[in-house]
Design a protein around this motif. Sequence first.
Motif, short mmCIF file in Angstrom:
data_model
loop_
_atom_site.label_atom_id
_atom_site.label_comp_id
_atom_site.label_asym_id
_atom_site.label_seq_id
_atom_site.Cartn_x
_atom_site.Cartn_y
_atom_site.Cartn_z
N VAL A 38 0.68 -1.19 0.06
CA VAL A 38 0.18 0.00 0.03
C VAL A 38 0.96 1.11 0.03
N LEU A 39 1.95 1.28 0.70
CA LEU A 39 2.74 2.53 1.04
C LEU A 39 3.39 2.84 -0.19
N ASN A 40 3.71 1.64 -1.02
CA ASN A 40 4.73 2.23 -2.24
C ASN A 40 3.78 2.48 -3.28
N ASP A 41 2.62 2.62 -3.28
CA ASP A 41 1.74 3.13 -4.22
C ASP A 41 1.56 4.78 -4.35
N ASN A 42 2.01 5.52 -5.28
CA ASN A 42 1.84 6.89 -5.18
C ASN A 42 0.44 7.26 -5.31
N ASN A 43 -0.61 6.56 -5.54
CA ASN A 43 -1.90 7.01 -5.69
C ASN A 43 -2.65 7.21 -4.32
N PHE A 47 -4.52 10.41 0.66
CA PHE A 47 -5.21 9.47 1.55
C PHE A 47 -5.06 9.90 3.02
N THR A 48 -5.82 9.96 3.76
CA THR A 48 -5.80 10.08 5.31
C THR A 48 -5.46 8.92 5.84
N ASP A 49 -4.79 9.03 7.16
CA ASP A 49 -4.45 7.68 7.81
C ASP A 49 -5.73 6.82 7.87
N TYR A 50 -6.78 7.17 8.05
CA TYR A 50 -8.04 6.25 8.10
C TYR A 50 -8.20 5.38 6.75
N GLU A 51 -7.71 6.27 5.59
CA GLU A 51 -8.01 5.64 4.10
C GLU A 51 -6.74 4.64 4.08
N VAL A 52 -5.52 4.97 4.39
CA VAL A 52 -4.52 3.92 4.27
C VAL A 52 -4.73 2.73 5.44
N VAL A 53 -5.26 2.79 6.38
CA VAL A 53 -5.46 1.68 7.18
C VAL A 53 -6.49 0.91 6.57
N GLU A 55 -6.96 0.48 3.38
CA GLU A 55 -6.13 -0.10 2.31
C GLU A 55 -5.51 -1.41 2.55
N ILE A 56 -4.64 -1.14 3.93
CA ILE A 56 -3.83 -2.07 4.49
C ILE A 56 -4.84 -3.27 4.93
N ASN A 57 -5.59 -3.09 5.66
CA ASN A 57 -6.69 -3.94 6.08
C ASN A 57 -7.46 -4.81 5.05
N ASP A 58 -7.62 -4.23 3.88
CA ASP A 58 -8.32 -5.16 2.63
C ASP A 58 -7.42 -6.12 2.17
N LYS A 59 -6.06 -5.98 2.46
CA LYS A 59 -4.87 -6.90 2.11
C LYS A 59 -4.90 -8.05 3.24
N LEU A 60 -5.49 -7.71 4.35
CA LEU A 60 -5.17 -8.73 5.60
C LEU A 60 -6.35 -9.59 5.85
N TYR A 64 -5.57 -10.29 11.44
CA TYR A 64 -4.18 -9.09 11.58
C TYR A 64 -4.71 -7.87 11.34
N ARG A 65 -6.19 -7.63 10.82
CA ARG A 65 -6.36 -6.17 10.93
C ARG A 65 -6.29 -5.10 12.17
N ILE A 66 -6.03 -3.89 11.81
CA ILE A 66 -5.91 -3.04 12.81
C ILE A 66 -6.92 -1.92 12.84
N CYS A 67 -7.13 -1.25 13.92
CA CYS A 67 -7.75 0.22 13.72
C CYS A 67 -6.95 1.38 13.52
#
Length: 167
Positions: A38-43, A47-53, A55-60, A64-67
């Motif tokens: 997720v963090l290597n994607d320039n797109n 994103f806010t931190d909430y949106e980054v979380v 995106e990461i949670n969608d892959k987990l 393993y998901r976090i808030c």
Amino acid sequence: MADYKQPITQTIILPHVPNKGGRPSKLGPEFINAAEVVLNDNNIILFTDYEVVDEINDKLEPQYRICKSTFEKWKAKAIRDEFDENDAFGPEFLRLIKKALRNQKRFLTMAIQTDSLWQRYAWIGERKFNDLNLKHVTQVDVTTNGESLNKLSDNDLDNELTKLLDK
């Protein structure tokens, strides 16, 4: 015959093992791998931190998901470089956060240099990174002793303008 009423006088000393308490951290290889993608994607630059979380949670997997608050705590800890030396994944998370911020600045710099509509990328940069926020820099004047113009009253501003115009 042994007397069983005698108190035990021998003390057994166990090695000190600190009690971490709480549940095990979710900052592990699963999270690191998903965060790296997720963090290597320039797109994700807007994103806010909430949106980054998200995106990461969608892959987990669910376990393993976090808030958002956990992510923000980890991110703040990573930026301050406060991970424990025994934490195997803290330094890796720090590396990912710093690398993502550098890549986003690199992306914005290239876009500003090459795109004919470079202003939109400058606007994004000013809002994303405090050190690129030129609005703050231009609102501080030598005559205000480094104070923001927004902190001055209308009378103070009128007086300063009058002084400058009289020169």
